[in-house]
Each structure stands twice: as structure tokens, then as C-alpha cells.
Design an enzyme around this catalytic site. Structure first.
Site, PDB file in Angstrom:
ATOM      1  CD  GLU A   3      43.589 -49.968 -10.131  1.00  0.00           C
ATOM      2  OE1 GLU A   3      44.102 -48.890  -9.781  1.00  0.00           O
ATOM      3  OE2 GLU A   3      42.976 -50.717  -9.361  1.00  0.00           O
ATOM      4  CE  LYS A  62      44.000 -43.236  -4.175  1.00  0.00           C
ATOM      5  NZ  LYS A  62      43.703 -43.579  -2.775  1.00  0.00           N
ATOM      6  CE  LYS A  81      43.422 -54.857   0.432  1.00  0.00           C
ATOM      7  NZ  LYS A  81      43.436 -54.266  -0.905  1.00  0.00           N
ATOM      8  CB  SER A 136      36.048 -45.018  -3.056  1.00  0.00           C
ATOM      9  OG  SER A 136      36.764 -44.989  -4.272  1.00  0.00           O
ATOM     10  CB  ALA A 137      35.689 -40.780  -6.661  1.00  0.00           C
ATOM     11  CG  ASP A 138      37.194 -46.551  -7.037  1.00  0.00           C
ATOM     12  OD1 ASP A 138      37.723 -45.580  -7.616  1.00  0.00           O
ATOM     13  OD2 ASP A 138      37.849 -47.462  -6.489  1.00  0.00           O
ATOM     14  CG  ASP A 188      37.501 -41.762   2.901  1.00  0.00           C
ATOM     15  OD1 ASP A 188      37.267 -41.799   1.672  1.00  0.00           O
ATOM     16  OD2 ASP A 188      38.621 -41.982   3.380  1.00  0.00           O
ATOM     17  CB  VAL A 225      38.564 -48.358  -9.683  1.00  0.00           C
ATOM     18  CG1 VAL A 225      37.245 -48.808 -10.312  1.00  0.00           C
ATOM     19  CG2 VAL A 225      39.404 -49.571  -9.271  1.00  0.00           C
TER      20      VAL A 225
HETATM   21  N1  PSU Z   1      41.904 -51.445  -3.190  1.00  0.00           N
HETATM   22  C1  PSU Z   1      42.881 -52.356  -3.272  1.00  0.00           C
HETATM   23  N2  PSU Z   1      44.015 -52.066  -3.977  1.00  0.00           N
HETATM   24  C2  PSU Z   1      44.173 -50.867  -4.602  1.00  0.00           C
HETATM   25  C3  PSU Z   1      43.115 -49.914  -4.522  1.00  0.00           C
HETATM   26  C4  PSU Z   1      41.997 -50.247  -3.811  1.00  0.00           C
HETATM   27  O1  PSU Z   1      42.752 -53.428  -2.713  1.00  0.00           O
HETATM   28  O2  PSU Z   1      45.231 -50.638  -5.212  1.00  0.00           O
HETATM   29  C5  PSU Z   1      43.233 -48.615  -5.237  1.00  0.00           C
HETATM   30  C6  PSU Z   1      42.399 -48.634  -6.529  1.00  0.00           C
HETATM   31  O3  PSU Z   1      43.066 -47.890  -7.522  1.00  0.00           O
HETATM   32  C7  PSU Z   1      41.129 -47.919  -6.121  1.00  0.00           C
HETATM   33  C8  PSU Z   1      41.687 -46.889  -5.172  1.00  0.00           C
HETATM   34  O4  PSU Z   1      40.431 -47.312  -7.187  1.00  0.00           O
HETATM   35  O5  PSU Z   1      42.702 -47.572  -4.427  1.00  0.00           O
HETATM   36  C9  PSU Z   1      40.635 -46.334  -4.242  1.00  0.00           C
HETATM   37  O6  PSU Z   1      41.158 -45.272  -3.517  1.00  0.00           O
HETATM   38  P1  PSU Z   1      40.194 -44.331  -2.671  1.00  0.00           P
HETATM   39  O7  PSU Z   1      39.736 -45.215  -1.540  1.00  0.00           O
HETATM   40  O8  PSU Z   1      41.077 -43.207  -2.225  1.00  0.00           O
HETATM   41  O9  PSU Z   1      39.097 -43.908  -3.587  1.00  0.00           O
HETATM   42 MN    MN Z   2      38.738 -41.678   0.061  1.00  0.00          MN
END
Ligand code: PSU
Ligand code: MN
Length: 310
Positions: A25, A86, A159, A140-142, A138, A106
């Protein structure tokens, strides 16, 4: 009209002939780590994948084209240019339509990997259910991408900026196989231990690859797989040391009223500052460790499926 998705010749050849490929990624490059460590990380991850017999495919959207397989120069340009958005999956149509540049999370990287025929993807940590998600929504879309897209994501767990228990519950609800390699505990990114049991455990890349084949070809489950690879014990920051730093970063987040897509990058950079770079060293170590495992899994998976799989 230019193509929406452009796969490099090297990656297309490898995919077409059933050779192992590992997707990588780019949000981790643009929003996850400072320059120049981010570019060094991207280069060393690519060479680790190659050394272990697979081809690396770094993915990003450049000037409105979704690119699978960036060159070193293109990665450097992405890391240094301004206005890199992003991009999660829902952002891809806007980037394409407006010709903008975006670093893929991701979720977006999984989607583009799938379009390009890549089955294995290495990252640092996946996004998840944030703490207090019951009020912020909140998530994540992951996680929704993992529920929908048949790509295996090798990560170091999540994390503890997130709610790890709720993240694991969510993945169970949407039916995503979650397996930890070589441990009975689900890992917490910087820390080997999270105190939460591994939903399932395997001990080798061969067993992990067999799970990929069973999921997609044997059982026809069209969804992602989360493969958690604990950080090596030598490089970890034990939970009791990092948890205080994370709480302080979370306090700052609410004091500054930061929400939405900015949350994860803000927390990551505050943690690096507050640990005097120690978290960055741990982050580099675990990303390389994940790339090596992903390459081994991709090699084993190719051996199972043979040339030209679908
Ligand atoms: N967690 C990490 N390092 C990162 C990310 C997550 O420890 O760089 C990044 C990844 O690209 C992940 C994104 O897909 O943050 C998730 O963001 P969000 O929580 O906004 O979905
Ligand atoms: Mn988010």
C-alpha cells in the site's frame, strides 16, 4: 480515454503466468511515516519481497490513474509531492474523475489488487474499530473491504489506538478468517501481546497458503483474510510502555477536535514524536517482517494453485 487501472508489464506478466506477487500500500508511505524513512521503507520492503522469490507491486493513484506496480522514482515522487490524498475505496472514483493523486489505504489497495489479480498483500497495521466507535461511528473501511474482497492481508495486528476487542468482533461478524502466525495471542502492532487470544493460529507460510486456497477455491468464500504476524520480540515496544503514549495522543486528538480520515495519521505522527523515533524503528521492523512472510505465503500459494489461477 486513459485506462482507469494500469498494471505494469512486470506485474501483469507475473499474474498471468501464476507467479507470486505481493501488493504493497501507499498510505503508509505518504501518511504513515515521515520522509525519508518512508521511501527507504518502501525500497527495502520491495527488495525483501524480491529476495524471497515474489514480485512487489506498490499501488497508488497517480494523476487520476490507479497504478499497480510503481517504479522507485514514482514512489519517491509520491513521498515528496504535495497534495497527496489519503484514499480509501470510496475515494477512488473521485481521484479518477478529477485526475488527482492519492495514496491508497489497505481497503483501496485490496480493491485494486483484486482487479489486478493479486491475492497477497503486505502492510503494517490495518485500520479497525476506533475507541468510542459507539458514538463516533468511526470504523475503518479496511474492515468492510476485508468482508468483500478476496485478498489476504498480512499485518502486525492492530494498534491499540483502536479498540482491538471490537475490531476482532467486527471481523468475526462479517466472517473474515483471522489467523495469527506463530502465536496464541492477537498482536497489537508495536507490541507482541494484546492480551486477546488469536482467533486461530498457524505456524508456517505453507499452512497460511493452504488457508487461502481453502477459502477461495475450496469453499468459495469471496472475502479477505487477515493474517496477523507478531512483531519480532527484539523490536517490540511492550504494551505497558506504549499504552501511556497512546493515551496521551488520544487525549490530544480529542482536545484538538480531529475526526474522520485525519485521525489515524494524526495519532501515528504524535506517537513517533512522543517516543523519540522508537515507534518508527518498531514500525519499520514489523513492515519488513510482514513483507517477508507475505512473500513466503505468495510463493507457497502459487505452488498450490499452479499457473494461471482465477
Ligand atoms: N495503521 C498503521 N499505519 C498506517 C495505517 C494504519 O499502523 O499507515 C493506514 C493504513 O493505510 C490503513 C489506514 O489502511 O491507515 C486506515 O485509515 P482509517 O483508520 O482512516 O481507515
Ligand atoms: Mn476512520
Amino acid at each position: 480515454m486513459q485506462p482507469v487501472v494500469q498494471t505494469s508489464d512486470e506485474i501483469r506478466d507475473a499474474v498471468d503466468s501464476g507467479r507470486p506477487v505481493v501488493a504493497l500500500e501507499s498510505t503508509i508511505i505518504s501518511h504513515g511515516m515521515p520522509y525519508p524513512q518512508n521511501v527507504e521503507m518502501a525500497a527495502s520492503v520491495e527488495s525483501i519481497v524480491r529476495q524471497r522469490g515474489a514480485t512487489p507491486a506498490t499501488i497508488a493513484v497517480i494523476d487520476g490513474v490507479c497504478r499497480v506496480g510503481l517504479s522507485r522514482d514514482e514512489i519517491e515522487a509520491l513521498a515528496t509531492r504535495e497534495q497527496v490524498h489519503k484514499a480509501t475505496t470510496r475515494d477512488l472514483p473521485w481521484l479518477v474523475a478529477t485526475g488527482a493523486t492519492g495514496a491508497t489505504t489497505v481497503a483501496a489497495t485490496m480493491h485494486l489488487s483484486h482487479l489486478a489479480g493479486i491475492r497477497v498483500f503486505a502492510t503494517g497495521g490495518i485500520g479497525g474499530v476506533h475507541r468510542h466507535a459507539s458514538t463516533t461511528f468511526d470504523i475503518s473501511a479496511d474492515l468492510t473491504e476485508l468482508a468483500a474482497t478476496p485478498v489476504a492481508v498480512v499485518c502486525a495486528g492492530v494498534k491499540s489506538i483502536l479498540d482491538i476487542t471490537l475490531t476482532l468482533e467486527y471481523l468475526e461478524t462479517v466472517g473474515v478468517p483471522v489467523v495469527v502466525v506463530g502465536s496464541d495471542e492477537f498482536p497489537a502492532f508495536y507490541s507482541w501481546s494484546s492480551g486477546r487470544p488469536a482467533p486461530r493460529r498457524v505456524d508456517t507460510a505453507t499452512q497460511a497458503a493452504a488457508m487461502l486456497a481453502a477459502t477461495w477455491h475450496g469453499l468459495h468464500l469471496q472475502r479477505g483474510i487477515c493474517i496477523a504476524n507478531p512483531i519480532s520480540a527484539d523490536d517490540e515496544i511492550p504494551a505497558k510502555e506504549i499504552d501511556g503514549v497512546i493515551s496521551e495522543a488520544l487525549d490530544e486528538l480529542s482536545a484538538q477536535g480531529i475526526t474522520g480520515q485525519a485521525v489515524t495519521p494524526f495519532l501515528l505522527s504524535r506517537i513517533v514524536e512522543r517516543t523519540g523515533g522508537r515507534s518508527l524503528a518498531a514500525n519499520l521492523s514489523l513492515v519488513k517482517h510482514n513483507a517477508a512472510l507475505a512473500a513466503d505465503i505468495a510463493v507457497e500459494y502459487s505452488a498450490i494453485t499452479g499457473p494461471a489461477t482465477t
